[in-house]
Design a protein around this motif. Structure first.
Motif, mmCIF file in Angstrom:
data_model
loop_
_atom_site.group_PDB
_atom_site.id
_atom_site.type_symbol
_atom_site.label_atom_id
_atom_site.label_comp_id
_atom_site.label_asym_id
_atom_site.label_seq_id
_atom_site.Cartn_x
_atom_site.Cartn_y
_atom_site.Cartn_z
ATOM 1 N N HIS A 53 39.486 -21.381 -10.901
ATOM 2 C CA HIS A 53 40.646 -20.528 -10.668
ATOM 3 C C HIS A 53 40.901 -19.555 -11.815
ATOM 4 C CE1 HIS A 53 41.832 -22.216 -6.864
ATOM 5 N NE2 HIS A 53 41.485 -23.376 -7.349
ATOM 6 N N ASN A 71 46.667 -19.414 -15.624
ATOM 7 C CA ASN A 71 46.034 -20.324 -14.673
ATOM 8 C C ASN A 71 45.833 -21.699 -15.273
ATOM 9 O OD1 ASN A 71 45.569 -19.417 -12.056
ATOM 10 N ND2 ASN A 71 43.948 -18.041 -12.705
ATOM 11 N N ALA A 74 49.162 -23.386 -15.481
ATOM 12 C CA ALA A 74 49.659 -23.685 -14.135
ATOM 13 C C ALA A 74 48.939 -24.867 -13.524
ATOM 14 C CB ALA A 74 49.484 -22.463 -13.239
ATOM 15 N N LEU A 166 48.767 -20.484 -5.481
ATOM 16 C CA LEU A 166 49.265 -19.129 -5.300
ATOM 17 C C LEU A 166 48.305 -18.108 -5.898
ATOM 18 C CD1 LEU A 166 53.014 -19.717 -6.158
ATOM 19 C CD2 LEU A 166 52.150 -18.910 -3.955
ATOM 20 N N ASP A 167 48.230 -16.969 -5.240
ATOM 21 C CA ASP A 167 47.465 -15.845 -5.757
ATOM 22 C C ASP A 167 48.148 -15.345 -7.033
ATOM 23 O OD1 ASP A 167 46.530 -13.107 -6.168
ATOM 24 O OD2 ASP A 167 45.656 -13.274 -4.167
ATOM 25 N N PRO A 168 47.379 -15.053 -8.088
ATOM 26 C CA PRO A 168 47.990 -14.582 -9.342
ATOM 27 C C PRO A 168 48.841 -13.334 -9.203
ATOM 28 C CG PRO A 168 45.712 -15.227 -9.731
ATOM 29 C CD PRO A 168 45.926 -15.269 -8.237
ATOM 30 N N PHE A 173 53.962 -16.783 -8.856
ATOM 31 C CA PHE A 173 52.864 -17.427 -9.577
ATOM 32 C C PHE A 173 53.343 -17.820 -10.971
ATOM 33 C CE2 PHE A 173 49.433 -17.038 -12.661
ATOM 34 C CZ PHE A 173 48.442 -17.834 -12.105
ATOM 35 N N PRO A 174 52.904 -18.977 -11.524
ATOM 36 C CA PRO A 174 51.955 -19.945 -10.982
ATOM 37 C C PRO A 174 52.640 -20.958 -10.082
ATOM 38 C CG PRO A 174 52.565 -20.591 -13.186
ATOM 39 C CD PRO A 174 53.279 -19.282 -12.916
#
Length: 274
Positions: A53, A71, A74, A166-168, A173-174
């Motif tokens: 990710h 990421n 997260a 979740l998409d960045p 996000f996160p």
């Protein structure tokens, strides 16, 4: 074995990696469901997920470094060791990986105008097939994904339901989101609430439970918002979805965000401290 305490509530019992009687909310009521949750089979979930990710190569260097750090943080907090590799079963629903026999139904779930009323994208059969394969890949990679939903007497997919990182690019996000989409003939029967509650049960189960799950919908998607409220989600911040083209679909840009913390779920579902 489970036994009742003085308050009449069932205590959980564990035997190795099996989890015994659970409760889930369905239309405001609580139903006991005996199910087993298999231990995660990912060889090294932390290392694998942090590597996979952090794949943000298409972004500028400065943005890449920021997102990789975000990421990593997260995933350590949100991903836990949740495992949807084993089907999630309730009295009326079953959430499982996609199979070849689901391809026609999945295409309809991605192209039907009624189903996709609150989505800007329509997928061709080829695009739908590729997307279905990718969702199974995410399941094998991450331990969870948006999966096939069987419901009622149907022994085939009637919807898509599950969870994903979740998409960045998302403002929230996160985190980890839960979502659902059903064929119209299966609306209004409580299937989404029932299956989503069982998914949340597994998401918040020990060990390595998720800290929070979010969900969101277009601001006038009252049916989906009602499911979130029945599940106990709390209204968060409204936001403009960054992946919805405002020029062509301005009515779909504004979204409502809902949040559900693990402590709130355990208190409402089990009467237990969070």
């Amino acid at each position: 074995m489970s036994e009742k305490d003085n308050g009449g509530k069932r205590k959980e019992s564990r035997d190795g990696n099996e989890r015994a009687t659970r409760r889930f909310c369905h239309g405001g009521s609580r139903t006991s469901v005996a199910k087993k949750i298999a231990a995660p089979t990912l060889s090294n979930p932390w290392e694998d997920r942090l590597k996979l990710h952090a794949d943000v190569e298409g972004l500028p260097a400065r943005r890449r470094s920021v997102l990789r750090a975000a990421n990593a943080t997260a995933l350590l907090h949100w991903s836990g060791v949740m495992d949807m590799l084993e089907p999630i079963v309730t009295p009326r629903t079953r959430v499982r990986r996609w199979e070849d026999r689901d391809r026609a139904a999945f295409h309809r779930l991605n192209s039907d105008e009624t189903v996709m009323r609150f989505f800007a994208l329509r997928r061709s059969r080829a695009e739908s097939d590729a997307f279905m394969d990718d969702l199974n890949h995410r399941l094998d990679r991450d331990g969870y994904s948006f999966l096939a939903l069987e419901a009622g007497d149907a022994k085939q997919a009637v919807g898509v339901l599950g969870m994903a990182l979740l998409d960045p690019v998302m403002p929230c996000f996160p985190g980890v989101e839960i979502g659902w989409r059903l064929l119209p003939e299966h609306w209004g029967k409580g299937y989404a609430t029932e299956a989503a509650a069982a998914c949340l049960d597994r998401a918040f189960a020990e060990p390595g439970a998720l800290g929070e799950v979010v969900s969101f919908c277009v601001e006038n998607n009252q049916a989906s918002e009602a499911v979130m409220l029945r599940l106990g989600f709390h209204r968060g911040e409204d936001f403009d979805h960054p992946k919805v083209p405002a020029a062509t679909h301005p009515q779909l840009v504004r979204h409502r965000l809902y949040r559900l913390a693990r402590g709130d779920w355990t208190r409402q579902a089990y009467g237990a401290p969070g």
